[in-house]
Design a protein around this motif. Structure first.
Motif, PDB file in Angstrom:
ATOM      1  N   VAL A  74     -32.506  29.008  11.213  1.00 30.57           N
ATOM      2  CA  VAL A  74     -31.682  30.209  11.038  1.00 30.57           C
ATOM      3  C   VAL A  74     -30.589  30.267  12.094  1.00 30.57           C
ATOM      4  O   VAL A  74     -29.430  30.576  11.789  1.00 30.57           O
ATOM      5  N   ASP A  75     -30.937  29.972  13.339  1.00 24.65           N
ATOM      6  CA  ASP A  75     -29.926  29.979  14.408  1.00 24.65           C
ATOM      7  C   ASP A  75     -28.797  29.003  14.097  1.00 24.65           C
ATOM      8  O   ASP A  75     -27.619  29.323  14.286  1.00 24.65           O
ATOM      9  N   GLN A  76     -29.148  27.816  13.613  1.00 24.74           N
ATOM     10  CA  GLN A  76     -28.123  26.821  13.269  1.00 24.74           C
ATOM     11  C   GLN A  76     -27.254  27.296  12.115  1.00 24.74           C
ATOM     12  O   GLN A  76     -26.044  27.102  12.118  1.00 24.74           O
ATOM     13  N   ALA A  77     -27.855  27.954  11.135  1.00 26.14           N
ATOM     14  CA  ALA A  77     -27.087  28.460   9.991  1.00 26.14           C
ATOM     15  C   ALA A  77     -26.124  29.554  10.438  1.00 26.14           C
ATOM     16  O   ALA A  77     -24.940  29.535  10.075  1.00 26.14           O
ATOM     17  N   LEU A  78     -26.609  30.498  11.224  1.00 22.87           N
ATOM     18  CA  LEU A  78     -25.751  31.594  11.681  1.00 22.87           C
ATOM     19  C   LEU A  78     -24.663  31.105  12.626  1.00 22.87           C
ATOM     20  O   LEU A  78     -23.558  31.661  12.645  1.00 22.87           O
ATOM     21  N   ALA A  79     -24.948  30.064  13.379  1.00 26.50           N
ATOM     22  CA  ALA A  79     -23.951  29.514  14.306  1.00 26.50           C
ATOM     23  C   ALA A  79     -22.717  29.012  13.559  1.00 26.50           C
ATOM     24  O   ALA A  79     -21.625  29.000  14.125  1.00 26.50           O
ATOM     25  N   GLN A  80     -22.873  28.631  12.300  1.00 23.68           N
ATOM     26  CA  GLN A  80     -21.729  28.201  11.496  1.00 23.68           C
ATOM     27  C   GLN A  80     -20.680  29.307  11.403  1.00 23.68           C
ATOM     28  O   GLN A  80     -19.497  29.032  11.235  1.00 23.68           O
ATOM     29  N   ALA A  81     -21.121  30.560  11.503  1.00 24.59           N
ATOM     30  CA  ALA A  81     -20.219  31.711  11.432  1.00 24.59           C
ATOM     31  C   ALA A  81     -19.988  32.315  12.819  1.00 24.59           C
ATOM     32  O   ALA A  81     -19.375  33.375  12.935  1.00 24.59           O
ATOM     33  N   GLY A  82     -20.499  31.662  13.866  1.00 25.59           N
ATOM     34  CA  GLY A  82     -20.342  32.198  15.219  1.00 25.59           C
ATOM     35  C   GLY A  82     -21.146  33.461  15.446  1.00 25.59           C
ATOM     36  O   GLY A  82     -20.769  34.326  16.235  1.00 25.59           O
ATOM     37  N   ILE A  83     -22.268  33.563  14.754  1.00 25.36           N
ATOM     38  CA  ILE A  83     -23.108  34.767  14.783  1.00 25.36           C
ATOM     39  C   ILE A  83     -24.502  34.395  15.276  1.00 25.36           C
ATOM     40  O   ILE A  83     -24.976  33.282  15.059  1.00 25.36           O
ATOM     41  N   ARG A  84     -25.153  35.360  15.926  1.00 26.36           N
ATOM     42  CA  ARG A  84     -26.544  35.194  16.352  1.00 26.36           C
ATOM     43  C   ARG A  84     -27.443  36.126  15.536  1.00 26.36           C
ATOM     44  O   ARG A  84     -26.970  37.019  14.841  1.00 26.36           O
ATOM     45  N   ARG A  85     -28.760  35.918  15.649  1.00 23.02           N
ATOM     46  CA  ARG A  85     -29.711  36.731  14.881  1.00 23.02           C
ATOM     47  C   ARG A  85     -29.564  38.220  15.171  1.00 23.02           C
ATOM     48  O   ARG A  85     -29.689  39.040  14.261  1.00 23.02           O
ATOM     49  N   TYR A  86     -29.306  38.603  16.433  1.00 22.67           N
ATOM     50  CA  TYR A  86     -29.121  40.022  16.753  1.00 22.67           C
ATOM     51  C   TYR A  86     -27.942  40.602  15.987  1.00 22.67           C
ATOM     52  O   TYR A  86     -27.997  41.727  15.502  1.00 22.67           O
ATOM     53  N   HIS A  87     -26.864  39.832  15.874  1.00 22.12           N
ATOM     54  CA  HIS A  87     -25.697  40.296  15.120  1.00 22.12           C
ATOM     55  C   HIS A  87     -26.087  40.584  13.665  1.00 22.12           C
ATOM     56  O   HIS A  87     -25.747  41.628  13.112  1.00 22.12           O
ATOM     57  N   TYR A  88     -26.776  39.607  13.076  1.00 22.89           N
ATOM     58  CA  TYR A  88     -27.179  39.744  11.680  1.00 22.89           C
ATOM     59  C   TYR A  88     -28.096  40.952  11.500  1.00 22.89           C
ATOM     60  O   TYR A  88     -27.913  41.753  10.574  1.00 22.89           O
ATOM     61  N   SER A  89     -29.077  41.111  12.386  1.00 21.91           N
ATOM     62  CA  SER A  89     -30.019  42.228  12.288  1.00 21.91           C
ATOM     63  C   SER A  89     -29.291  43.568  12.359  1.00 21.91           C
ATOM     64  O   SER A  89     -29.586  44.490  11.591  1.00 21.91           O
ATOM     65  N   LEU A  90     -28.362  43.667  13.275  1.00 22.23           N
ATOM     66  CA  LEU A  90     -27.629  44.916  13.461  1.00 22.23           C
ATOM     67  C   LEU A  90     -26.765  45.228  12.241  1.00 22.23           C
ATOM     68  O   LEU A  90     -26.775  46.358  11.733  1.00 22.23           O
ATOM     69  N   LEU A  91     -26.031  44.240  11.745  1.00 24.26           N
ATOM     70  CA  LEU A  91     -25.204  44.463  10.559  1.00 24.26           C
ATOM     71  C   LEU A  91     -26.067  44.817   9.346  1.00 24.26           C
ATOM     72  O   LEU A  91     -25.719  45.721   8.566  1.00 24.26           O
ATOM     73  N   ALA A  92     -27.198  44.150   9.184  1.00 29.73           N
ATOM     74  CA  ALA A  92     -28.086  44.435   8.054  1.00 29.73           C
ATOM     75  C   ALA A  92     -28.635  45.859   8.135  1.00 29.73           C
ATOM     76  O   ALA A  92     -28.692  46.565   7.118  1.00 29.73           O
ATOM     77  N   ALA A  93     -29.026  46.294   9.325  1.00 32.34           N
ATOM     78  CA  ALA A  93     -29.550  47.654   9.490  1.00 32.34           C
ATOM     79  C   ALA A  93     -28.479  48.694   9.188  1.00 32.34           C
ATOM     80  O   ALA A  93     -28.741  49.696   8.514  1.00 32.34           O
ATOM     81  N   LEU A  94     -27.272  48.468   9.674  1.00 32.53           N
ATOM     82  CA  LEU A  94     -26.186  49.416   9.425  1.00 32.53           C
ATOM     83  C   LEU A  94     -25.838  49.478   7.937  1.00 32.53           C
ATOM     84  O   LEU A  94     -25.594  50.559   7.391  1.00 32.53           O
ATOM     85  N   GLU A  95     -25.814  48.331   7.283  1.00 33.15           N
ATOM     86  CA  GLU A  95     -25.471  48.308   5.862  1.00 33.15           C
ATOM     87  C   GLU A  95     -26.550  49.004   5.038  1.00 33.15           C
ATOM     88  O   GLU A  95     -26.256  49.748   4.125  1.00 33.15           O
ATOM     89  N   GLU A  96     -27.797  48.781   5.383  1.00 31.09           N
ATOM     90  CA  GLU A  96     -28.889  49.345   4.585  1.00 31.09           C
ATOM     91  C   GLU A  96     -29.147  50.817   4.875  1.00 31.09           C
ATOM     92  O   GLU A  96     -29.400  51.595   3.954  1.00 31.09           O
ATOM     93  N   TYR A  97     -29.086  51.214   6.144  1.00 34.72           N
ATOM     94  CA  TYR A  97     -29.483  52.570   6.518  1.00 34.72           C
ATOM     95  C   TYR A  97     -28.325  53.487   6.898  1.00 34.72           C
ATOM     96  O   TYR A  97     -28.525  54.678   7.083  1.00 34.72           O
ATOM     97  N   GLY A  98     -27.137  52.937   7.054  1.00 31.44           N
ATOM     98  CA  GLY A  98     -25.987  53.760   7.399  1.00 31.44           C
ATOM     99  C   GLY A  98     -25.803  53.921   8.888  1.00 31.44           C
ATOM    100  O   GLY A  98     -26.543  53.335   9.695  1.00 31.44           O
ATOM    101  N   PRO A  99     -24.798  54.718   9.286  1.00 31.85           N
ATOM    102  CA  PRO A  99     -24.480  54.900  10.696  1.00 31.85           C
ATOM    103  C   PRO A  99     -25.675  55.397  11.500  1.00 31.85           C
ATOM    104  O   PRO A  99     -26.511  56.150  10.993  1.00 31.85           O
TER     105      PRO A  99
END
Length: 150
Positions: A31-56
């Motif tokens: 997963v880390d290698q996959a996200l690195a393709q976009a210059g993103i880390r797991r924390y970034h993904y988790s935070l964006l996913a939480a905001l998208e699903e649950y709102g501000p």
């Protein structure tokens, strides 16, 4: 996992806790290698996913929801704000607190990241047929739910 000295003792090779840990290490690496393709880390993904699903939400609430430590949350929010993937604004009810909101650019990036994550999951689970994959997910979900971890 074999070493130059050979495989570990049999009693270690069959411990579910050890096998789960080794599988998790492999999954995290993929997963880390996959996200690195976009210059993103797991924390970034988790935070964006939480905001998208649950709102501000406040940084503190996001930390509790995602399991991201307070000090890591500040750095993650700062990084994503610099990339314009989220907005940070004072909470109208408590000016000492910030409310974090995903931006349209953040939603677009999340869609791209979802594809990278899906490919990483396919790579990790590649030795298993579809039925076994679903069975593994069901079993792991039961363990996580039982032990109260997320």
């Amino acid at each position: 996992m074999n070493t130059p000295e050979g495989p570990p003792p049999q009693r270690l090779r069959t411990l579910p806790s050890r096998l789960t840990n080794q599988a998790a290490q492999t999954a995290n690496r993929i997963v880390d290698q996959a996200l690195a393709q976009a210059g993103i880390r797991r924390y970034h993904y988790s935070l964006l996913a939480a905001l998208e699903e649950y709102g501000p939400a406040s940084q503190a609430a996001l930390g509790r929801r995602t399991g991201i430590d307070r000090s890591d949350m500040v750095a993650t929010v700062n990084d994503l704000a610099e990339r314009q993937l989220l907005d940070r604004a004072p909470d109208p009810e408590d000016r000492r607190r910030n409310i974090i909101t995903i931006t349209e650019a953040g939603r677009s990036q999340l869609t791209h990241l979802d594809r990278l994550i899906a490919a990483a999951q396919d790579e990790f689970l590649s030795p298993l047929p579809a039925a076994d994959r679903q069975n593994l997910i069901d079993l792991l979900t039961r363990l996580v739910d039982h032990h109260g971890t997320s």
